[in-house]
Scaffold this motif. Structure first.
Motif, PDB file in Angstrom:
ATOM      1  N   ARG A 116       0.830  -1.211   0.000  1.00 40.43           N
ATOM      2  CA  ARG A 116       0.000   0.000   0.000  1.00 40.43           C
ATOM      3  C   ARG A 116       0.864   1.260   0.000  1.00 40.43           C
ATOM      4  NH1 ARG A 116      -4.208   0.839   4.340  1.00 40.43           N
ATOM      5  NH2 ARG A 116      -4.612   2.627   2.969  1.00 40.43           N
ATOM      6  N   ARG A 117       2.027   1.191   0.620  1.00 41.88           N
ATOM      7  CA  ARG A 117       2.924   2.350   0.612  1.00 41.88           C
ATOM      8  C   ARG A 117       3.458   2.625  -0.794  1.00 41.88           C
ATOM      9  NH1 ARG A 117       6.262   2.926   6.315  1.00 41.88           N
ATOM     10  NH2 ARG A 117       4.460   2.575   7.679  1.00 41.88           N
ATOM     11  N   VAL A 118       3.643   1.582  -1.564  1.00 36.93           N
ATOM     12  CA  VAL A 118       4.039   1.775  -2.963  1.00 36.93           C
ATOM     13  C   VAL A 118       2.892   2.405  -3.743  1.00 36.93           C
ATOM     14  CG1 VAL A 118       4.832   0.640  -5.067  1.00 36.93           C
ATOM     15  CG2 VAL A 118       5.630  -0.183  -2.834  1.00 36.93           C
ATOM     16  N   VAL A 119       1.671   1.926  -3.520  1.00 36.70           N
ATOM     17  CA  VAL A 119       0.496   2.522  -4.169  1.00 36.70           C
ATOM     18  C   VAL A 119       0.390   3.999  -3.801  1.00 36.70           C
ATOM     19  CG1 VAL A 119      -2.026   2.470  -4.321  1.00 36.70           C
ATOM     20  CG2 VAL A 119      -0.740   0.323  -4.249  1.00 36.70           C
ATOM     21  N   TYR A 120       0.626   4.315  -2.540  1.00 39.02           N
ATOM     22  CA  TYR A 120       0.561   5.700  -2.074  1.00 39.02           C
ATOM     23  C   TYR A 120       1.593   6.566  -2.802  1.00 39.02           C
ATOM     24  CZ  TYR A 120       0.762   9.672   1.173  1.00 39.02           C
ATOM     25  OH  TYR A 120       0.746  10.934   1.720  1.00 39.02           O
ATOM     26  N   ALA A 121       2.816   6.074  -2.929  1.00 40.33           N
ATOM     27  CA  ALA A 121       3.858   6.832  -3.638  1.00 40.33           C
ATOM     28  C   ALA A 121       3.452   7.080  -5.085  1.00 40.33           C
ATOM     29  CB  ALA A 121       5.186   6.072  -3.581  1.00 40.33           C
ATOM     30  N   PHE A 122       2.878   6.062  -5.706  1.00 39.81           N
ATOM     31  CA  PHE A 122       2.413   6.191  -7.089  1.00 39.81           C
ATOM     32  C   PHE A 122       1.301   7.229  -7.188  1.00 39.81           C
ATOM     33  CE2 PHE A 122      -0.405   4.983 -10.569  1.00 39.81           C
ATOM     34  CZ  PHE A 122       0.489   4.838 -11.627  1.00 39.81           C
ATOM     35  N   GLU A 133      -4.749  14.016  -6.208  1.00 40.53           N
ATOM     36  CA  GLU A 133      -5.981  14.496  -5.580  1.00 40.53           C
ATOM     37  C   GLU A 133      -6.604  13.455  -4.653  1.00 40.53           C
ATOM     38  OE1 GLU A 133      -7.028  12.619  -9.495  1.00 40.53           O
ATOM     39  OE2 GLU A 133      -5.519  14.068  -8.779  1.00 40.53           O
ATOM     40  N   LYS A 134      -6.142  12.206  -4.749  1.00 37.19           N
ATOM     41  CA  LYS A 134      -6.683  11.158  -3.878  1.00 37.19           C
ATOM     42  C   LYS A 134      -5.552  10.207  -3.500  1.00 37.19           C
ATOM     43  CE  LYS A 134     -10.489   7.826  -3.500  1.00 37.19           C
ATOM     44  NZ  LYS A 134     -11.576   7.138  -4.237  1.00 37.19           N
ATOM     45  N   THR A 135      -4.874  10.553  -2.414  1.00 32.93           N
ATOM     46  CA  THR A 135      -3.725   9.763  -1.970  1.00 32.93           C
ATOM     47  C   THR A 135      -4.108   9.021  -0.694  1.00 32.93           C
ATOM     48  OG1 THR A 135      -2.885  11.718  -0.804  1.00 32.93           O
ATOM     49  CG2 THR A 135      -2.007  11.296  -2.997  1.00 32.93           C
ATOM     50  N   ASN A 136      -4.526   7.771  -0.857  1.00 30.52           N
ATOM     51  CA  ASN A 136      -4.961   6.990   0.303  1.00 30.52           C
ATOM     52  C   ASN A 136      -4.289   5.617   0.394  1.00 30.52           C
ATOM     53  OD1 ASN A 136      -6.236   5.659  -1.790  1.00 30.52           O
ATOM     54  ND2 ASN A 136      -8.283   6.376  -1.250  1.00 30.52           N
ATOM     55  N   GLY A 137      -3.472   5.278  -0.609  1.00 29.12           N
ATOM     56  CA  GLY A 137      -2.800   3.989  -0.595  1.00 29.12           C
ATOM     57  C   GLY A 137      -3.701   2.820  -0.902  1.00 29.12           C
ATOM     58  N   ILE A 138      -4.933   3.097  -1.340  1.00 30.36           N
ATOM     59  CA  ILE A 138      -5.881   2.029  -1.662  1.00 30.36           C
ATOM     60  C   ILE A 138      -5.916   1.836  -3.176  1.00 30.36           C
ATOM     61  CG2 ILE A 138      -8.298   1.318  -1.579  1.00 30.36           C
ATOM     62  CD1 ILE A 138      -8.556   2.976   0.996  1.00 30.36           C
ATOM     63  N   MET A 139      -5.662   0.612  -3.595  1.00 27.42           N
ATOM     64  CA  MET A 139      -5.687   0.307  -5.028  1.00 27.42           C
ATOM     65  C   MET A 139      -7.113   0.366  -5.542  1.00 27.42           C
ATOM     66  SD  MET A 139      -3.497  -0.263  -7.344  1.00 27.42           S
ATOM     67  CE  MET A 139      -3.828  -0.371  -9.115  1.00 27.42           C
ATOM     68  N   ASP A 140      -7.313   1.048  -6.670  1.00 22.30           N
ATOM     69  CA  ASP A 140      -8.650   1.157  -7.257  1.00 22.30           C
ATOM     70  C   ASP A 140      -8.539   1.193  -8.775  1.00 22.30           C
ATOM     71  OD1 ASP A 140      -7.749   3.735  -7.835  1.00 22.30           O
ATOM     72  OD2 ASP A 140      -8.877   4.658  -6.207  1.00 22.30           O
ATOM     73  N   ALA A 141      -9.675   1.258  -9.434  1.00 21.25           N
ATOM     74  CA  ALA A 141      -9.710   1.190 -10.897  1.00 21.25           C
ATOM     75  C   ALA A 141      -8.989   2.371 -11.537  1.00 21.25           C
ATOM     76  CB  ALA A 141     -11.162   1.128 -11.375  1.00 21.25           C
ATOM     77  N   GLN A 142      -9.113   3.542 -10.948  1.00 19.83           N
ATOM     78  CA  GLN A 142      -8.474   4.731 -11.515  1.00 19.83           C
ATOM     79  C   GLN A 142      -6.953   4.624 -11.442  1.00 19.83           C
ATOM     80  OE1 GLN A 142      -8.973   8.526  -9.454  1.00 19.83           O
ATOM     81  NE2 GLN A 142      -9.405   9.517 -11.404  1.00 19.83           N
ATOM     82  N   THR A 143      -6.443   4.211 -10.283  1.00 21.78           N
ATOM     83  CA  THR A 143      -5.003   4.035 -10.140  1.00 21.78           C
ATOM     84  C   THR A 143      -4.490   2.977 -11.112  1.00 21.78           C
ATOM     85  OG1 THR A 143      -5.191   4.616  -7.785  1.00 21.78           O
ATOM     86  CG2 THR A 143      -3.166   3.508  -8.483  1.00 21.78           C
TER      87      THR A 143
END
Length: 277
Positions: free
Chosen positions: A241-247, A254-264
């Motif tokens: 999740r920390r890698v997702v957050y960095a990405f 505009e949405k930095t929560n570390g949660i993988m989703d369709a937009q990311t």
């Protein structure tokens, strides 16, 4: 001892009488099989003010090649020559390389980073995933200086777009800088600096809804494909999740929560289509 001295003197005497050419010719031939040591440009914020930043980067055990202060009238300070190793990246990895101090130029930008009141709250909760509003924006003069400097460096050392990165990109487990207010998209569109996805590709991957049918392992492999140091566990654990957050800080601020989703996912796929084929 006398025998060693005698042997050394004899060697020097013979050397003086030798017809062997012991000069070094640096001009006659040059190899084509070479490249620059510098492969990355890494952007940071200092998390302290101008005075303390200069002191820390010139007197302490950390350093960077360049420093951009908040004073628009001050120059960009060169603190370490490009061909020398600055201590700015620490334990780091990106795109198959580790210990990026050896292969990068570090640029520190004076910025306090995260608002102290919010930072204390998140640290108390042991929550790594701080939203964008908690960060402090950069001044326009700082961004202009960064653009001027990075454009010079990227052409001089032939740095690829995806290898212009933030500290958080190369050390996502412990670093967040330059944070979600660093204007990566603006720098890409106005100055052709860094990597950014094509909107048409993003819309395509979002509309196909391929995220729902993609396994966690496959999604994580897409992060590794782009360059991130992502683990291969079959779950979205704290580390991944920390890698997702960095990405997200870099490409979806505009949405930095570390949660993988369709937009990311769609952004990641679009980036890989553009840069990682």
């Amino acid at each position: 001892m006398l025998k060693k001295i005698f042997t050394s003197l004899l060697f020097l005497t013979l050397l003086g009488c030798s017809s062997v050419n012991l000069s070094i010719d640096r001009d006659s031939y040059h190899a084509k099989g070479k490249n620059h040591r510098i492969k990355y440009i890494v952007l940071h914020y200092t998390a302290i003010n101008d005075v303390r930043s200069i002191r820390a980067l010139t007197r302490g055990n950390v350093s960077s090649h360049y420093l951009v202060t908040t004073d628009r009238k001050q120059p960009i300070y060169s603190l370490v020559p490009d061909n020398e190793r600055a201590w700015h990246a620490g334990f780091s990895s990106f795109n198959g390389r580790e210990n990026l101090n050896d292969t990068s130029i570090g640029i520190e930008i004076v910025n306090l980073g995260i608002r102290s009141d919010i930072l204390k709250k998140y640290e108390k909760e042991k929550n790594f995933f701080i939203p964008q509003y908690a960060y402090i924006p950069y001044s326009q003069s700082q961004i202009e200086k960064v653009a001027f400097l990075v454009n010079q460096l990227k052409y001089k050392y032939n740095i690829s777009p995806k290898d212009i990165v933030g500290h958080g990109d190369i050390a996502p487990q412990r670093k967040k800088d330059p944070g979600p207010f660093f204007p990566w998209e603006y720098l890409y569109r106005k100055y052709n600096i860094g990597a950014w996805y094509d909107y048409g590709d993003y819309r395509y991957f979002l509309s196909t809804d391929s995220y729902k049918s993609c396994s966690i392992e496959k999604i994580k492999s897409e992060f590794r494909k782009y360059g991130y140091d992502m683990n291969d566990t079959p779950e979205w654990d704290e580390e991944s999740r920390r890698v997702v957050y960095a990405f997200q800080c870099h490409f979806r601020p505009e949405k930095t929560n570390g949660i993988m989703d369709a937009q990311t996912f769609a952004i990641l796929k679009a980036l890989n289509k553009k840069y990682s084929n």
